[in-house]
Design a protein around this motif. Sequence first.
Motif, PDB file in Angstrom:
ATOM      1  N   SER A 387       0.727  -1.241   0.032  1.00 31.13           N
ATOM      2  CA  SER A 387      -0.070  -0.011   0.119  1.00 31.13           C
ATOM      3  C   SER A 387       0.972   1.168   0.024  1.00 31.13           C
ATOM      4  CB  SER A 387      -0.921  -0.043   1.217  1.00 31.13           C
ATOM      5  OG  SER A 387      -1.765   1.236   1.201  1.00 31.13           O
ATOM      6  N   GLN A 390      -0.144   4.275   2.640  1.00 29.56           N
ATOM      7  CA  GLN A 390      -0.106   3.954   3.884  1.00 29.56           C
ATOM      8  C   GLN A 390       1.469   3.514   4.280  1.00 29.56           C
ATOM      9  OE1 GLN A 390      -2.830   3.334   2.650  1.00 29.56           O
ATOM     10  NE2 GLN A 390      -4.485   4.560   4.085  1.00 29.56           N
ATOM     11  N   ILE A 454      -7.581  -0.127   4.365  1.00 28.74           N
ATOM     12  CA  ILE A 454      -6.317  -0.159   3.475  1.00 28.74           C
ATOM     13  C   ILE A 454      -6.328  -0.802   2.292  1.00 28.74           C
ATOM     14  CG2 ILE A 454      -3.907  -0.157   3.392  1.00 28.74           C
ATOM     15  CD1 ILE A 454      -4.123   0.015   6.687  1.00 28.74           C
TER      16      ILE A 454
END
Length: 459
Positions: A387, A390, A454
Motif C-alpha cells: 500500500s 500508507q 487500506i
Amino acid sequence: MNRFKILIIGILISYSPISFGQSPVNRILRQYLDIQQKRIGFTGVVLITKNERTIYREVIGKASFELNTPLTINSEFKIASITKSFTAMLILLASRERKLTLNDSLAIFFPNLKDTAWRKITIDQLLSHRSGIPHNEGITDYWLLKSLLAFNRGQSLAEIFKMNLLFTPGTDVKYSSPGYFLLASILEDVYHKNYAAILKEKITNPLGMSHTGIFSTKAIIPDMSSSYHLLGDSLITAPYRDFSLMKGSGDMYSNAEDLSKWANSFGSNVWDKVIKEQIFTPHTDKGLHDNDNRYGYGWFIRPDTKYFKSAYYVGGGTYGCSAISVWYPTEKIAVTILSNISVLPVNEIWADVEKIIFNKPFELPLLKRELNMGSDQLKKFAGHYISEKQGMELLIAADKKHLYAKFGNNPVFEIYPDSSLGFYGKKVNIKFTFQADQEGLITGLVADGRGQIINFIKE
C-alpha cells in the motif's frame, strides 16, 4: 449464527440504564462474552456494579491453561497502567497533607539533576503527561534488554534521567510511564516508606481491597492467574518482563471486586471533594493515544455527549494483562474488565458492554462460517502486497489447508475464507476482500479492521 441487531427498547431517545434484574440483558451479555471467547479468545472477568451493588458478573476461561484451572471471581490479574490512578490519588493525598505541592519541581526532590529543563518539570506536569519525558521506549534498549533486568531505585532513576525530553515541559502532551515512576519515588521520599506500604496505608486497607498489591516476578501471590499472550492466532506463555522500572506506573495487581471498590469509592464520601475534582478535571488540551478524550490525573475523561455518557476510565496492558476500569459518575455504575491474556481489545469490549447496559442499538459480533478451500484455491491469494499510500507491506502465504497474513514486522496470523474472495481473522479482528481481474487473477485486496480501510496492490 446470523448477525442481528438488538434494539432493547426499539428506537431510543434517551439512554438510561436498564434493570439488570431483567434476564434478557444478562443473556445478551453472556451471549456476547461467549462469542468473544470464541472469536478472540477472551478469558477473564467482567463485573458491573450500580450503587456499589453487583448487577452483573461473568467469569470466563482459565486461570491456568497448563493445569486446566478455571478463573474465579477471586482470581487476581496484573492491572498495568491502572496503577497510575492509584499513584495520582496518593500524590493528591500527600499534597493535602502538605508534604508537597503540585507546583513543586523535580529540582526539589532530585537536587543532583543537572539538566535545566528536567529540573523545571513539575508534579502537575508528571501527573498529566505534560512533562516531555518519553514513554518506556525512550529508555535505550528498553525492550531488547532493560525491560528484562531487575534494577534498584538508583539504577532505574539513572536510566530515566538519561533520556532526552521530547518537548519543553508544559508545552505538549505525551503519555509517559517513567513520569509516574518519578511520582512514586517522590512519594517514597516524602513519606519515608516504600510505595507498597504507602499504597496499603492510604488506599487499599481503608477500602478493604485485600486482593490488591504490588506485583513481583519473584513473589508467590495467592489467587494470581497465570499470564498469556496472543501472538497472531496462537496463545503462548506471556514473555518475561521485570517490573522494577514500572513502579507507580504499571506494577500493581488486583481482582475485579477490589477494582470495583476503587471505582465506587469516587461516588462516596471517602475522598475529599476537592481531590476528586482535581483528579477528574481535564489537565490536557488534547487527547492521548488514539482518541480525543482529555486526561485528568491518572484517569481519562470522556465528556457527556449525544452518543456517550460521561465516564472516567483507565486501562492497562502489558504481557499477560488486558484491563480496563470505568466509572460513570452520574449513574454511579462501575464496569471492570480484566483478562490474563495480552493484546485483547478491552476498549472495544467495553464499548460493546456499554451499548448493552445503556440500551443503545447493538449488533452482536459475527461468528462466521468457514468455507472449505483446496490448496490450489488458496495458492492464488499468496503473494506480496503493498500500500503505497500508507507505506505498508503485507505478505499472504499459503500451505495445503491454510492461508496466513503478516503485516510488516508483526506476527503471522491465520485468515479464514467466508466467501470466494473474502477472508477474516478470528483473533485479529480484520477482514480481507481480495480483488480479481476478468481472468480470475488476484490483483490486490482491501483490508478492513479497527476503523481503518487500506487498499493493497499485489506485486
